[in-house]
Design an enzyme around this catalytic site. Structure first.
Site, short mmCIF file in Angstrom:
data_model
loop_
_atom_site.label_atom_id
_atom_site.label_comp_id
_atom_site.label_asym_id
_atom_site.label_seq_id
_atom_site.Cartn_x
_atom_site.Cartn_y
_atom_site.Cartn_z
N HIS A 195 17.76 36.79 51.94
CA HIS A 195 17.67 35.97 53.15
C HIS A 195 16.62 34.87 52.97
CE1 HIS A 195 17.70 34.77 57.22
NE2 HIS A 195 17.08 35.78 57.79
N CYS A 219 15.01 32.01 61.36
CA CYS A 219 16.07 32.43 60.42
C CYS A 219 17.35 31.62 60.62
CB CYS A 219 16.41 33.90 60.61
SG CYS A 219 15.02 34.99 60.39
#
Lengths: 120, 384
Positions: free
Chosen positions: B329, B86
């Protein structure tokens, strides 16, 4: 299919870990270098899959390989290592648990933690 | 060593764009960033491109940066792919900063791009790389953070109702951000009443996924002086691999260490930070990040939230962009979208979500999992 990193002995589940000959820290999965003291002096050791609940969570939206809601959590084995695993039910922190043979992802033969009945 | 500055930022809106490819999304962000800086894309001397799932989902484990830059008419320069879960975008940004800091280049582009809407397991939690063993036992990111939440709630006495206020706050911020995927205000009842994912985290306690791209143009002192644009100084870049035990402690030791190193590097006091974008992948993580990033005293995360300290108009507004909770995201794009928001705030160009007199900002992105902890923490500090 069966998970390769455990076996059962008289109904008790043992996971295939390691122990550091220098600082005595146990580890699961088995390691070659100690995570605590960085020693290279480790040997394999089968660790009893018994311990105490750190936390559990009921997972209503499980990942692929599970048809029904599951309970997952972290158990702190009596020998030291913490292990992410399946549980038969949500349990409070500190509850005594032991692993019994049971299905994991996609029905693979593995183990699941349940409340330990006898006083230890 | 030269100082390092962000001279331009650009991004696509985040959302689900079935008809747009990586090349198209990335190109839009790159052109927006160079236009913002008043430079031409052929003045870019090197590129770092962050992406995390393009291999598994789109057959492009490598080469996304080259693809996008070739589409922009730029070939024959160093282009490097950066994968770091991430935090792939944050890590690409860090590489760009270090490439300028060493004096090797004057103009370096950091790009992040991701397209998650093509994944087949819609409605299921996103999985994480390298969790094969834990995956046998049902590991998913929301399940892991649910366990961290249990530890945090037990440690602090806070409730799931308290945590829901993160989603409400960040959605209120997103209303003013045209790049955010979800902008309709939310109530705590809606957050708590949405489908349970992993107790205590409901669907609206987890960030959505998405598609998108973001880019930042990083320049040296020499180049910053040449430009008309108001630039933002990069005061610190800090990145560490995981080293804690969050399901035991209800906190992230790696974030504390990463932030501490960043504050030391910059000579900035945590109390001087005016605005922050943190890795609010789940409601609970934002509150824990307040504490670990020293935006509030240890143990006061929920208090800071409920007192409105971290909302627009508060002492230290957090996730003014709407955060991951409202933007979504798209892994590789996220970290650079955070830089986009902080640069926009520090230039005073954030419109209705502007933090007044903001002169110092922070971005924080975590990523991945290893051995009971997250795999990475990345913190950057900025000032004008």
């Amino acid at each position: 299919m069966k998970l390769l990193f455990f076996h059962t002995d008289g109904g008790a589940v043992l996971v295939h870990g390691s122990r550091c000959e220098d600082c005595r820290a146990a580890a699961f999965p088995a390691r070659r270098i100690c995570a605590t003291c960085a020693s290279r002096n480790l040997r394999p050791e089968n660790l009893p899959a018994r311990g105490r609940v750190r936390a559990t969570s009921r997972v209503s939206t499980p990942p692929f390989g599970f048809d029904e809601p599951i309970t997952v959590g972290v158990v702190e084995l009596d020998s030291g290592p913490a292990l992410f695993s399946l549980f038969t039910e949500p349990l409070p922190r500190g509850a005594a648990v032991r692993a019994v043979p049971g299905p994991v992802r996609s029905g693979t033969d593995g183990f699941v933690f349940e409340p330990a009945k006898e006083q230890r | 060593m030269t100082g390092v500055h962000v001279a331009g930022v650009g991004m696509t809106p985040f959302g689900k764009f079935p008809d747009r490819g990586l090349e198209d999304l990335g190109l839009e962000a790159v052109l927006a960033a160079v236009d913002d800086a008043g430079l031409h894309q052929r003045e870019v001397q090197a590129v770092y491109a962050g992406h995390a799932r393009t291999g598994r989902l789109l057959g492009r484990e490598n080469g996304v940066g080259q693809l996008v830059m070739a589409a922009a008419g730029v070939r024959g320069i160093p282009v490097t792919g950066v994968g770091n879960f991430c935090a792939s975008g944050s890590t690409a940004f860090r590489e760009a900063v270090m490439a300028v800091m060493t004096g090797l280049y004057d103009v370096v582009l950091a790009l992040g791009v991701e397209k998650l809407s093509v994944r087949p397991e819609k409605g299921k939690p996103l999985t994480s790389d390298g969790m094969e063993l834990e995956g046998e036992f049902g590991f998913t990111p929301p399940a892991f953070f649910a366990l961290v939440a249990q530890a945090y709630l037990e440690k602090t006495g806070a409730s799931a109702d308290d945590l829901a206020q993160v989603a409400v706050k960040n959605r209120a911020h997103a209303e003013h951000n045209p790049y955010a995927q979800y902008r309709k205000p939310l109530t705590a009842e809606e957050v708590l009443g949405s489908r349970m994912i992993a107790d205590p985290l409901t669907l609206l306690s987890c960030c959505p996924t998405g598609d998108g791209a973001a880019a930042a143009l990083v320049v040296s002192d020499r180049m910053a002086r040449r430009l008309d644009r108001k630039t933002v100084r990069v005061e610190a870049t800090s990145l560490l691999s995981g080293c804690g035990d969050p399901t035991a402690t209800g906190g992230f030791e790696v974030d504390r260490k990463t932030a501490h190193a960043a504050y030391e590097q910059a000579g900035i006091d945590p109390g001087d930070i005016d605005v922050a974008e943190v890795h609010d992948a789940f409601t609970v993580t934002e509150v824990i990040h307040y504490e670990d990033l020293l935006l509030c005293p240890p143990g006061d995360g929920v208090k800071a939230l409920l007192d409105g300290q971290t909302a627009l108009g508060g002492r230290i507004p957090v996730s003014t962009s709407g955060g991951l909770m409202s933007k979504g995201h798209p892994l590789g794009a996220t970290g650079i979208a955070q830089v986009h928001e902080i640069v926009t705030q520090l230039r005073g160009e954030a419109g209705a979500r502007q933090v007044e007199r903001a002169t110092a900002g922070l971005t924080h992105c975590a990523g991945g999992f290893l051995d009971g902890d997250v795999a990475i923490s990345a913190v950057h500090l900025f000032s004008v």
